[in-house]
Design an enzyme around this catalytic site. Structure first.
Site, PDB file in Angstrom:
ATOM      1  N   ASP A  66       4.506  -6.734  -1.781  1.00 29.41           N
ATOM      2  CA  ASP A  66       5.875  -7.023  -1.356  1.00 29.41           C
ATOM      3  C   ASP A  66       6.793  -5.903  -1.825  1.00 29.41           C
ATOM      4  OD1 ASP A  66       5.885  -7.638  -4.058  1.00 29.41           O
ATOM      5  OD2 ASP A  66       7.024  -9.490  -3.848  1.00 29.41           O
ATOM      6  N   TYR A  68       9.599  -3.442  -3.558  1.00 32.05           N
ATOM      7  CA  TYR A  68      10.189  -3.292  -4.892  1.00 32.05           C
ATOM      8  C   TYR A  68      11.419  -4.184  -4.971  1.00 32.05           C
ATOM      9  CZ  TYR A  68       7.428   1.068  -5.184  1.00 32.05           C
ATOM     10  OH  TYR A  68       6.426   2.000  -5.200  1.00 32.05           O
ATOM     11  N   PHE A  79       5.385   1.140  -1.182  1.00 31.78           N
ATOM     12  CA  PHE A  79       5.238   2.126  -2.252  1.00 31.78           C
ATOM     13  C   PHE A  79       6.318   3.212  -2.251  1.00 31.78           C
ATOM     14  CE2 PHE A  79       0.888   0.499  -1.649  1.00 31.78           C
ATOM     15  CZ  PHE A  79       0.640   0.040  -2.945  1.00 31.78           C
ATOM     16  N   HIS A 189      -5.790  -0.926  -7.826  1.00 30.37           N
ATOM     17  CA  HIS A 189      -4.384  -0.666  -7.517  1.00 30.37           C
ATOM     18  C   HIS A 189      -3.878   0.509  -8.355  1.00 30.37           C
ATOM     19  CE1 HIS A 189      -0.053  -1.451  -7.075  1.00 30.37           C
ATOM     20  NE2 HIS A 189      -0.377  -2.149  -6.001  1.00 30.37           N
TER      21      HIS A 189
END
Length: 222
Positions: A66, A68, A79, A189
């Site tokens: 989701d 920031y 990102f 991740h």
């Protein structure tokens, strides 16, 4: 609530979903919480990842979870952050891996990944909105159903693509993708909590370009 703008090519590509109860659920949810909460990214940027490319030009899909949730960070690209915003830790590690993988210096970069999107990289969060300062707060709003539809539709419609699935959450989407046609790259991740477990050294950026070239497509300028 402000209207959400989606470019014509995507509106046509996804038109079957927009007549479903799930889409109405998303709209109702956003209208309700907009009355007393700040939603990020701004409504005009919720579909930014889609509006920077068209379905037929998508060559790489990078999945985030989701947006920031900090002030000024989210602008509709997984990102990515706007110019002038400090890099979040995951983005720092993405740039470090690119430097290690293909040599592009991390210190010369902008956090705005729009240039990737313009080359056909769909920077897709599986949840497209969040309440300011409240991570994963929209996880039950219906967005996951929408983005699952996007992934499945692209997988079945498009020619060869690369899917980059970073972390356990993204890797659950593997079942939506035709692995006989597309390249699926998985790794931990890039978050500092997991990057040392195999994100560094995964070489996804060079691997994706080598594969794209083998299929007759231009490489991405990471």
């Amino acid at each position: 609530m402000q209207s959400i703008v989606l470019r014509r090519e995507w509106a046509e590509f996804l038109r079957d979903f927009f007549s479903t109860p799930e889409w109405k659920q998303i709209g109702s949810f956003l209208r309700h919480i907009s009355k007393n909460q700040v939603i990020v990214p701004p409504h005009s940027l919720i579909f930014n990842a889609f509006n920077l490319t068209i379905p037929d030009k998508v060559r790489v899909i990078i999945l985030g979870q989701d947006p920031y949730h900090g002030q000024g960070q989210a602008h509709g690209l997984a990102f990515s952050v706007p110019n002038g915003i400090p890099f979040p830790p995951s983005l720092v590690n993405i740039f470090k891996e690119i430097e290690n993988d293909i040599g592009t210096p991390a210190h010369e970069r902008s956090g705005d990944l729009t240039p990737w999107a313009l080359q056909g990289v769909l920077l897709l969060n599986t949840i497209l909105t969040v309440t300011l300062h409240s991570p994963t707060s929209h996880s039950e709003s219906g967005w996951e159903t929408f983005t699952d539809y996007v992934i499945k539709k692209l997988s079945s419609h498009n020619k060869e693509m690369v899917f980059m699935l970073w972390g356990n959450y993204a890797q659950k989407k593997t079942k939506l993708i035709d692995s006989n046609k597309h390249l699926i790259l998985t790794s931990p991740h890039p978050s500092p909590l997991s990057a040392h477990k195999g994100w560094f050294g995964s070489a996804h950026f060079s691997k994706s370009n080598k594969w794209l070239i083998s299929k007759g497509y231009p490489p991405i300028k990471w």
